[in-house]
Design a protein around this motif. Structure first.
Motif, PDB file in Angstrom:
ATOM      1  N   ARG A  79      41.262  28.072  54.496  1.00 46.18           N
ATOM      2  CA  ARG A  79      40.148  28.993  54.341  1.00 46.18           C
ATOM      3  C   ARG A  79      38.813  28.246  54.358  1.00 46.18           C
ATOM      4  O   ARG A  79      38.631  27.235  53.664  1.00 46.18           O
ATOM      5  CB  ARG A  79      40.278  29.787  53.033  1.00 46.18           C
ATOM      6  CG  ARG A  79      41.065  31.067  53.183  1.00 46.18           C
ATOM      7  CD  ARG A  79      42.553  30.825  53.304  1.00 46.18           C
ATOM      8  NE  ARG A  79      43.094  30.258  52.067  1.00 46.18           N
ATOM      9  CZ  ARG A  79      44.223  29.551  52.016  1.00 46.18           C
ATOM     10  NH1 ARG A  79      44.912  29.298  53.115  1.00 46.18           N
ATOM     11  NH2 ARG A  79      44.663  29.076  50.867  1.00 46.18           N
ATOM     12  N   SER A 123      40.753  32.767  46.813  1.00 40.27           N
ATOM     13  CA  SER A 123      41.027  32.627  48.247  1.00 40.27           C
ATOM     14  C   SER A 123      41.572  31.258  48.611  1.00 40.27           C
ATOM     15  O   SER A 123      42.155  31.079  49.682  1.00 40.27           O
ATOM     16  CB  SER A 123      39.747  32.884  49.052  1.00 40.27           C
ATOM     17  OG  SER A 123      38.744  31.928  48.716  1.00 40.27           O
ATOM     18  N   LEU A 220      39.119  36.938  55.374  1.00 43.92           N
ATOM     19  CA  LEU A 220      39.316  37.537  54.056  1.00 43.92           C
ATOM     20  C   LEU A 220      37.992  38.158  53.654  1.00 43.92           C
ATOM     21  O   LEU A 220      36.983  37.452  53.507  1.00 43.92           O
ATOM     22  CB  LEU A 220      39.729  36.495  53.015  1.00 43.92           C
ATOM     23  CG  LEU A 220      41.123  35.895  53.123  1.00 43.92           C
ATOM     24  CD1 LEU A 220      41.381  34.958  51.943  1.00 43.92           C
ATOM     25  CD2 LEU A 220      42.189  36.973  53.173  1.00 43.92           C
ATOM     26  N   MET A 234      42.919  41.352  53.984  1.00 42.34           N
ATOM     27  CA  MET A 234      43.331  40.442  55.056  1.00 42.34           C
ATOM     28  C   MET A 234      43.159  41.142  56.399  1.00 42.34           C
ATOM     29  O   MET A 234      43.870  42.095  56.709  1.00 42.34           O
ATOM     30  CB  MET A 234      44.787  40.011  54.848  1.00 42.34           C
ATOM     31  CG  MET A 234      45.016  39.241  53.568  1.00 42.34           C
ATOM     32  SD  MET A 234      46.682  38.513  53.464  1.00 42.34           S
ATOM     33  CE  MET A 234      47.696  39.988  53.377  1.00 42.34           C
ATOM     34  N   TRP A 428      45.159  39.913  49.881  1.00 44.98           N
ATOM     35  CA  TRP A 428      45.495  38.506  49.699  1.00 44.98           C
ATOM     36  C   TRP A 428      46.114  38.277  48.310  1.00 44.98           C
ATOM     37  O   TRP A 428      45.480  38.540  47.285  1.00 44.98           O
ATOM     38  CB  TRP A 428      44.227  37.672  49.854  1.00 44.98           C
ATOM     39  CG  TRP A 428      44.369  36.202  49.650  1.00 44.98           C
ATOM     40  CD1 TRP A 428      43.988  35.479  48.553  1.00 44.98           C
ATOM     41  CD2 TRP A 428      44.902  35.262  50.591  1.00 44.98           C
ATOM     42  NE1 TRP A 428      44.249  34.163  48.748  1.00 44.98           N
ATOM     43  CE2 TRP A 428      44.811  33.983  49.988  1.00 44.98           C
ATOM     44  CE3 TRP A 428      45.445  35.368  51.870  1.00 44.98           C
ATOM     45  CZ2 TRP A 428      45.249  32.828  50.629  1.00 44.98           C
ATOM     46  CZ3 TRP A 428      45.880  34.211  52.509  1.00 44.98           C
ATOM     47  CH2 TRP A 428      45.781  32.971  51.891  1.00 44.98           C
ATOM     48  N   ASN A 429      47.352  37.819  48.301  1.00 44.48           N
ATOM     49  CA  ASN A 429      48.046  37.433  47.065  1.00 44.48           C
ATOM     50  C   ASN A 429      48.107  38.550  46.023  1.00 44.48           C
ATOM     51  O   ASN A 429      48.136  38.274  44.818  1.00 44.48           O
ATOM     52  CB  ASN A 429      47.376  36.199  46.434  1.00 44.48           C
ATOM     53  CG  ASN A 429      47.654  34.938  47.233  1.00 44.48           C
ATOM     54  OD1 ASN A 429      48.614  34.877  48.002  1.00 44.48           O
ATOM     55  ND2 ASN A 429      46.813  33.934  47.061  1.00 44.48           N
TER      56      ASN A 429
END
Length: 570
Positions: A79, A123, A220, A234, A428-429
């Motif tokens: 990232r 991130s 992101l 995402m 994300w996650n």
């Protein structure tokens, strides 16, 4: 299936320039940029403070940045963060990071060190690009010291300016420049760029850059989403490229006419990322780039640089109306203005169109859809007060507000759900949050927007309100936007937000917080009496509170969440 629940409708009712079922051929964003750099190398991509940057220049700079990232150990899927205002280096950093196979993370220049550090950690951002501005660089350095961020790359504003302006900034404007610390984890932008030039590219001596797929993660983009906590949406290359192509498809104007867009919206925001940056590259057009929104500067730029389109949020158009130079500005170059990000008050639209002769259309989108879902047509039939028709290749459903596995009952509003090539891959996650963001219907996943909508027989959508903003008054649901719409019709009212406040008997009741137009006088009691005589009994407000201003988000949207936090206990 009833037309008030699902789109598409018959093509005869579709008002956009290309058919709804147009094919979208998405590809990696750098491939689109490369094709335009080959086709129109000397065309201007960015005009900034009196200096032009061509497709050739910015493409070459992006390639040099990509090669520099790889030399510094940035691998595919790593990232790379952008903590930048609207400057030409943003374009090169954005596309260059993607060329290296990295995932771009957009950060608002208005973030505090705490906010920036939290999103850097979430991130996993390894390298951050920022500007030598006193508003940005100290914050970025603080985050470098207190987070897992590894490298800071600093671009100089003076390097983007014409020679005389650059010299003036370096010699007379030193207070506008932050000193770049001398340390191994901080590099200048110019030092990161590897040697690479146009001739090397034309000779086929390519830097060793990774192959990209349209399905690769590209961006992101952090958002509060429908649950209020920041999440990284995402967005793949296909999501971003598709939405840029879709937005280009709704343009009905002469393709031989030079294309240019006024870039006052911040590029870190998804609205500008799609409608200003990526769509312009798809079109082969020019961005008249401003580092930030300033009403006087925007009006001067419209007269001098002659942009063709201006996307903005409603508060921007209101600010232009309020500026003393509005009446003497030459708007004749503009073909269209697009309002998004928040509901467009009818008085703002009417006054702006009357004062400029330019059509101002309202659209709708969200971060999770890469920017745009629907808009009113630029020409022909439109319906003020609606968010228009879905853009090409975008499907919608209206789901039951209480049970998203079912359609909304006939004739009733429902939660707007979206499918299309622009819809995000997920969060994300955050798999548990992601599951709540989609509804499964007829074996397909639909993005839940959290917005309550209606759709008419011609496919025009109207947002009634957000599910989480509905006010429970006894056994009734009150939509604050409907109450706001009525109060905005009072000539004294400039801006208004309605929220639910505690009430011992009914649980909560609506309360209005308003700003008056300049030169107008009215009391809160007078306005409450005027309003309550025009709305239903359960919608009546307990009070109208007059204020000098209302809280706004980073792009100028009225911020209901911030108002609640400010005025409600706990």
């Amino acid at each position: 299936m009833s037309v008030n629940k699902r789109y598409p409708l018959p093509s005869a009712d579709y008002g956009h320039a290309h058919p709804w079922n147009s094919a979208i051929h998405a590809e990696p964003l750098p491939a689109i940029f490369e094709r335009q750099a080959q086709a129109i190398p000397n065309a201007v991509l960015a005009e900034f403070m009196g200096r032009d940057f061509t497709y050739r220049e910015l493409y070459a700079e992006a390639r040099r940045f990509a090669a520099g990232l790889i030399e510094r150990g940035i691998a595919p899927k790593d990232r790379v963060g952008l903590f930048l205002p609207n400057v030409p280096a943003y374009v090169a950093a954005y596309y260059g990071a993607m060329m290296a196979g990295a995932v771009v993370v957009n950060f608002s220049p208005l973030y505090t060190a705490e906010e920036l550090a939290a999103q850097v950690e979430d991130s996993g951002t390894r390298l951050l690009v920022t500007l030598d501005s006193p508003m940005l660089l100290p914050t970025a350095v603080e985050v470098l010291d207190r987070s897992s961020l590894e490298t800071l790359v600093v671009t100089r504003l003076a390097d983007a300016l014409p020679k005389l302006k650059s010299l003036a900034l370096r010699t007379l404007g030193r207070k506008q420049i932050a000193s770049v610390p001398s340390r191994p984890d901080v590099s200048l932008w110019s030092d990161v760029l590897l040697e690479w030039n146009w001739a090397i590219w034309l000779d086929g001596k390519e830097p060793d850059l990774p192959d990209l797929s349209a399905d690769d993660l590209a961006l992101l983009q952090y958002t509060g989403g429908t649950t209020g906590t920041p999440k990284g949406a995402m967005l793949s290359h296909a999501n971003l490229a598709s939405n840029a192509i879709q937005v280009d498809m709704i343009d009905p104007f002469d393709p031989n006419e030079p294309d240019s867009v006024l870039g006052a919206l911040p590029l870190f925001h998804v609205f500008a990322n799609t409608c200003v940056l990526n769509r312009t590259v798809v079109k082969g057009g020019r961005i008249v780039m401003l580092p930030r929104f300033d009403a006087g500067q925007v009006l001067k730029t419209i007269t001098n640089s002659r942009p063709r389109a201006f996307p903005g949020v409603p508060t921007m158009f209101q600010a232009l109306l309020d500026h003393p130079d509005f009446a003497k500005t030459d708007f004749s170059s503009l073909r269209i203005c697009i309002s998004g990000g928040a509901p467009l008050p009818a008085p703002v639209r009417e006054k702006f169109e009357k004062g400029t002769g330019v059509r101002l259309v309202e659209g709708y989108g969200l971060t999770e859809s890469a920017g745009v879902v629907s808009t009113n047509p630029y020409e022909g039939m439109r319906k003020p007060g609606t968010i228009g028709q879905p853009i090409p290749a975008t499907q919608i459903l209206l789901l039951d507000k209480e049970d998203p596995t079912r359609l909304a009952p006939d004739g009733e509003p429902g939660e707007l759900a979206v499918r299309g090539p622009q819809v995000m891959c997920g969060y994300w996650n955050k798999p548990e949050t992601q599951a709540d963001a989609f509804a499964r219907f007829n074996g397909e996943d639909w993005l839940r927007t959290g917005d309550v909508a209606t759709i008419d027989e011609e496919g025009f959508l109207a947002i009634v309100d957000r599910i989480k903003d509905m006010i429970a008054v006894g056994g009734f649901k009150v939509f604050p936007s409907q109450v706001e719409h009525v109060l905005l019709q009072h000539p004294a009212i400039k801006e208004v937000l309605v929220i639910g406040v505690p009430d011992e008997y009914r649980g909560e009741v609506p309360a209005a917080y308003a700003v008056l137009n300049e030169g107008e006088s009215a009391t809160g009691e007078e306005l409450a009496a005027w309003l309550n005589g025009r709305i239903g009994k359960h919608e009546r407000v307990s009070r109208v509170v007059l204020r000098d201003d209302l809280p706004k988000t980073m792009i100028g949207k009225l911020d209901r969440k911030a108002l609640r936090a400010e005025v409600l206990p706990g």
